[in-house]
Motif scaffolding. Structure first.
Motif, mmCIF file in Angstrom:
data_model
loop_
_atom_site.group_PDB
_atom_site.id
_atom_site.type_symbol
_atom_site.label_atom_id
_atom_site.label_comp_id
_atom_site.label_asym_id
_atom_site.label_seq_id
_atom_site.Cartn_x
_atom_site.Cartn_y
_atom_site.Cartn_z
ATOM 1 N N LYS A 1 0.826 -1.204 0.000
ATOM 2 C CA LYS A 1 0.000 0.000 0.000
ATOM 3 C C LYS A 1 0.867 1.264 0.000
ATOM 4 C CE LYS A 1 -3.987 1.934 2.384
ATOM 5 N NZ LYS A 1 -4.919 1.753 3.497
ATOM 6 N N ARG A 2 1.977 1.199 0.702
ATOM 7 C CA ARG A 2 2.862 2.346 0.831
ATOM 8 C C ARG A 2 3.842 2.474 -0.337
ATOM 9 N NH1 ARG A 2 6.365 1.968 6.020
ATOM 10 N NH2 ARG A 2 4.520 0.783 6.514
ATOM 11 N N ASN A 3 4.236 1.334 -0.969
ATOM 12 C CA ASN A 3 5.327 1.358 -1.942
ATOM 13 C C ASN A 3 4.978 0.833 -3.325
ATOM 14 O OD1 ASN A 3 7.179 2.334 0.005
ATOM 15 N ND2 ASN A 3 7.373 0.276 0.833
ATOM 16 N N TYR A 4 3.713 0.663 -3.649
ATOM 17 C CA TYR A 4 3.383 0.103 -4.960
ATOM 18 C C TYR A 4 3.832 1.011 -6.106
ATOM 19 C CZ TYR A 4 -0.609 3.229 -5.545
ATOM 20 O OH TYR A 4 -1.398 4.340 -5.698
ATOM 21 N N GLN A 5 3.998 2.309 -5.861
ATOM 22 C CA GLN A 5 4.443 3.231 -6.905
ATOM 23 C C GLN A 5 5.872 2.942 -7.351
ATOM 24 O OE1 GLN A 5 3.594 4.230 -3.792
ATOM 25 N NE2 GLN A 5 1.900 5.655 -3.895
ATOM 26 N N ASP A 6 6.653 2.227 -6.539
ATOM 27 C CA ASP A 6 8.038 1.906 -6.881
ATOM 28 C C ASP A 6 8.137 0.793 -7.919
ATOM 29 O OD1 ASP A 6 8.750 3.780 -4.997
ATOM 30 O OD2 ASP A 6 9.188 2.314 -3.434
ATOM 31 N N LYS B 1 -4.794 -1.427 -8.444
ATOM 32 C CA LYS B 1 -3.943 -0.280 -8.774
ATOM 33 C C LYS B 1 -3.575 -0.230 -10.251
ATOM 34 C CE LYS B 1 -3.924 1.397 -4.715
ATOM 35 N NZ LYS B 1 -4.668 2.627 -4.467
ATOM 36 N N TYR C 1 -2.202 -2.799 -12.207
ATOM 37 C CA TYR C 1 -1.151 -3.706 -12.667
ATOM 38 C C TYR C 1 -1.761 -4.966 -13.263
ATOM 39 C CZ TYR C 1 2.149 -0.775 -10.175
ATOM 40 O OH TYR C 1 2.901 0.279 -9.747
#
Length: 125
Positions: free
Chosen positions: A65-70, A96, A98
């Protein structure tokens, strides 16, 4: 009565997200994945450290939830330690945007057995 129905719906949603397999996503051997797909290891840091997946991006399922943008690519292959973990990771990442191409369940018992075997061999020398 409304509280009972509402709580049954909430429990049903939790059960569905965790235990019902994701339709259309199959378990695939890592060797069968092309090089163009990003591999994401969603196992806990302790497990991924003991048996790392070469070239994988390590983001435990608790940190998605915190790092999926990476995660750089939209086509993903997931490595999980359990079916529950893979279901949760797949569902979250699909929400999200993907595209999950496949997943595998890492065998941590094999790693532990290999570690114990190497430790016992080291003590006999």
């Amino acid at each position: 009565m409304i509280i009972v129905i509402f709580s049954m719906i909430v429990v049903g949603m939790i059960f569905y997200n965790r235990y019902i397999p994701v339709f259309g996503i199959k378990s695939v051997e890592q060797e069968d994945i092309s090089n163009t797909i990003t591999i994401v290891d969603i196992r806990d840091f302790n497990e991924s450290y003991k048996s790392p997946v070469p070239g994988a991006l390590t983001i435990p399922v608790a940190y998605l939830k915190r790092n999926y943008q990476d995660i750089p690519s939209m086509d993903l292959y997931l490595v999980a330690s359990s079916k529950l973990e893979s279901n949760m990771g797949i569902r979250y990442l699909q929400k999200k945007g993907y595209h999950i191409r496949g997943y595998s369940i890492a065998d941590s018992t094999r790693v532990l057995l290999n570690e114990k075997k190497s430790m016992s061999l080291g003590n006999n020398n």
